[in-house]
Design a protein around this motif. Structure first.
Motif, PDB file in Angstrom:
ATOM      1  N   ALA A  52      36.300   8.438 -18.791  1.00 59.60           N
ATOM      2  CA  ALA A  52      36.942   7.971 -20.047  1.00 59.60           C
ATOM      3  C   ALA A  52      38.052   6.644 -19.664  1.00 59.60           C
ATOM      4  CB  ALA A  52      38.209   9.278 -20.223  1.00 59.60           C
ATOM      5  N   VAL A  53      38.320   6.634 -18.515  1.00 56.52           N
ATOM      6  CA  VAL A  53      39.069   5.241 -18.006  1.00 56.52           C
ATOM      7  C   VAL A  53      37.953   3.985 -18.291  1.00 56.52           C
ATOM      8  CG1 VAL A  53      40.232   4.212 -16.065  1.00 56.52           C
ATOM      9  CG2 VAL A  53      40.801   6.459 -16.588  1.00 56.52           C
ATOM     10  N   ILE A  54      36.932   4.313 -17.965  1.00 57.54           N
ATOM     11  CA  ILE A  54      36.130   3.158 -18.214  1.00 57.54           C
ATOM     12  C   ILE A  54      35.781   2.881 -19.721  1.00 57.54           C
ATOM     13  CG2 ILE A  54      33.725   2.060 -17.643  1.00 57.54           C
ATOM     14  CD1 ILE A  54      33.579   3.906 -15.313  1.00 57.54           C
ATOM     15  N   VAL A  55      35.695   3.718 -20.401  1.00 53.39           N
ATOM     16  CA  VAL A  55      35.444   3.549 -21.819  1.00 53.39           C
ATOM     17  C   VAL A  55      36.847   3.017 -22.497  1.00 53.39           C
ATOM     18  CG1 VAL A  55      35.161   4.644 -23.918  1.00 53.39           C
ATOM     19  CG2 VAL A  55      33.739   5.432 -21.844  1.00 53.39           C
ATOM     20  N   VAL A  56      37.846   3.314 -22.031  1.00 50.59           N
ATOM     21  CA  VAL A  56      39.310   2.873 -22.677  1.00 50.59           C
ATOM     22  C   VAL A  56      39.358   1.370 -22.125  1.00 50.59           C
ATOM     23  CG1 VAL A  56      41.812   2.974 -22.336  1.00 50.59           C
ATOM     24  CG2 VAL A  56      40.502   5.095 -22.742  1.00 50.59           C
ATOM     25  N   SER A  57      38.761   1.153 -20.876  1.00 54.91           N
ATOM     26  CA  SER A  57      38.991  -0.409 -20.573  1.00 54.91           C
ATOM     27  C   SER A  57      38.239  -1.438 -21.400  1.00 54.91           C
ATOM     28  CB  SER A  57      38.471  -0.706 -18.969  1.00 54.91           C
ATOM     29  OG  SER A  57      36.975  -0.238 -19.040  1.00 54.91           O
ATOM     30  N   PHE A  58      37.440  -0.863 -22.273  1.00 53.87           N
ATOM     31  CA  PHE A  58      36.726  -1.809 -23.259  1.00 53.87           C
ATOM     32  C   PHE A  58      37.411  -1.728 -24.577  1.00 53.87           C
ATOM     33  CE2 PHE A  58      33.542  -0.891 -20.231  1.00 53.87           C
ATOM     34  CZ  PHE A  58      32.980  -1.961 -19.918  1.00 53.87           C
ATOM     35  N   THR A  59      38.668  -1.118 -24.606  1.00 50.92           N
ATOM     36  CA  THR A  59      39.344  -1.229 -25.916  1.00 50.92           C
ATOM     37  C   THR A  59      40.727  -1.790 -25.799  1.00 50.92           C
ATOM     38  OG1 THR A  59      40.557   0.999 -25.534  1.00 50.92           O
ATOM     39  CG2 THR A  59      38.301   1.099 -26.495  1.00 50.92           C
ATOM     40  N   ASP A  60      41.413  -2.079 -26.980  1.00 53.72           N
ATOM     41  CA  ASP A  60      42.856  -2.670 -26.811  1.00 53.72           C
ATOM     42  C   ASP A  60      43.819  -1.456 -27.124  1.00 53.72           C
ATOM     43  OD1 ASP A  60      42.469  -2.128 -29.406  1.00 53.72           O
ATOM     44  OD2 ASP A  60      43.414  -3.838 -30.128  1.00 53.72           O
TER      45      ASP A  60
END
Length: 313
Positions: A44-52
């Protein structure tokens, strides 16, 4: 005993449970907990890192790709980020070396037949169980520049210091407190390794005329290699993702003690001023992902080197 029973007997003696179902269930539950509370949050952290993602009400979250990662290396943030990276490496290397040195010396002393040995072992381990907040507050009071014990001592010799507010010594003081709090764990691991060394080896080396230093260098230290590997690996990983102690002692905005993990916390949850529009959980997740890669590479390289060193010893 029949031939069938003879074939089955070694299986029962090798396996501690009468049936494999209980073990499979236990390990299955353990793996489920690991996936739910470690693997899923990491993904989830990795996925969130590609968002704002900013965590603000009525503010939409957009997919920004690698923009957060590019932002980390951008000239606008380079000075703060490289400063945090440098502080992190200094904290990890110096803290681990001091922790291993003090822990090894203390464990060698407490492994001797001293009077009150168990009491001293408990005293050494006590800072570990105090917790980061309690330990940090204790040393904050000791190093209080407005009239703490250390300031009073410096006044007695005609000088004074800002302690954690002094950029020249702030990081060193944080490392000192970190070592004080973590050395107990390393002492326990070293003591376990020392007690596993057969006393006969020391006696044989002593009979052969080996001095205390020679016995330590040629007998004790090589057999402590597995304990040293575990301690160094735990020390490096713990130091590289530690931020609570730095936050308690020096605050979130002290540039001289800023580390990567504290930078993640400030970007995600805010510093002394609380929530602001400049915060970004997406950018914080990108820093956390980069830190994970950095810690993983350093930990694997350390493990590879120490394992090869164990083989040579």
């Amino acid at each position: 005993m029949t031939a069938r029973a003879e074939r089955a007997a070694p299986v029962r003696t090798r396996f501690p449970f009468p049936r494999r179902g209980a073990v499979r269930l236990t390990f299955g539950l353990g793996m489920l907990m690991l996936v739910l509370f470690a693997f899923v949050p990491a993904v989830a952290v990795i996925v969130v890192s590609f968002t704002d993602l900013r965590g603000l009400t009525y503010v939409p979250t957009l997919w920004v790709g690698i923009e957060n990662y590019l932002d980390f290396f951008s000239p606008a943030r380079a000075a703060d980020n490289w400063n945090a990276l440098r502080n992190t490496m200094v904290f990890a290397i110096v803290g681990t070396v001091l922790q291993m040195g003090f822990a090894l010396a203390i464990s060698l002393l407490l492994n001797r037949p001293l009077r009150g040995r168990n009491f001293f072992r408990a005293v050494v381990f006590m800072p570990t169980i105090l917790g980061v907040t309690v330990g940090g507050l204790i040393w904050s009071l000791i190093f209080n520049p407005a009239g703490g014990p250390m300031q009073s001592l410096l006044h007695a010799v005609g000088t004074q210091s800002a302690f954690f507010g002094d950029p020249r010594i702030a990081l060193g003081l944080v490392i000192f407190v970190h070592v004080w709090m973590q050395v107990g764990i390393s002492v326990v691991i070293f003591l376990a390794g020392l007690q596993a060394i057969p006393a006969e080896l020391q006696e044989v080396a002593s009979i052969d005329g080996a001095s205390a230093w020679q016995r330590f260098r040629n007998v004790t230290f090589p057999l402590l290699a597995p304990s040293l590997t575990a301690n160094v690996l735990m020390g490096v990983v713990n130091a590289m993702h530690s931020y609570q102690l730095t936050y308690v002692l020096a605050g979130p905005s002290n540039r001289s003690t800023q580390v990567l993990s504290l930078l993640v916390y400030v970007q995600a949850f805010g510093g002394e001023s609380g929530t602001s529009l400049s915060q970004s959980q997406g950018y914080a997740a990108a820093i956390a992902t980069l830190q994970f890669v950095l810690v993983g590479v350093i930990a694997l390289a350390t493990l590879f080197y120490l394992r090869r060193r164990e083989a040579r010893l």
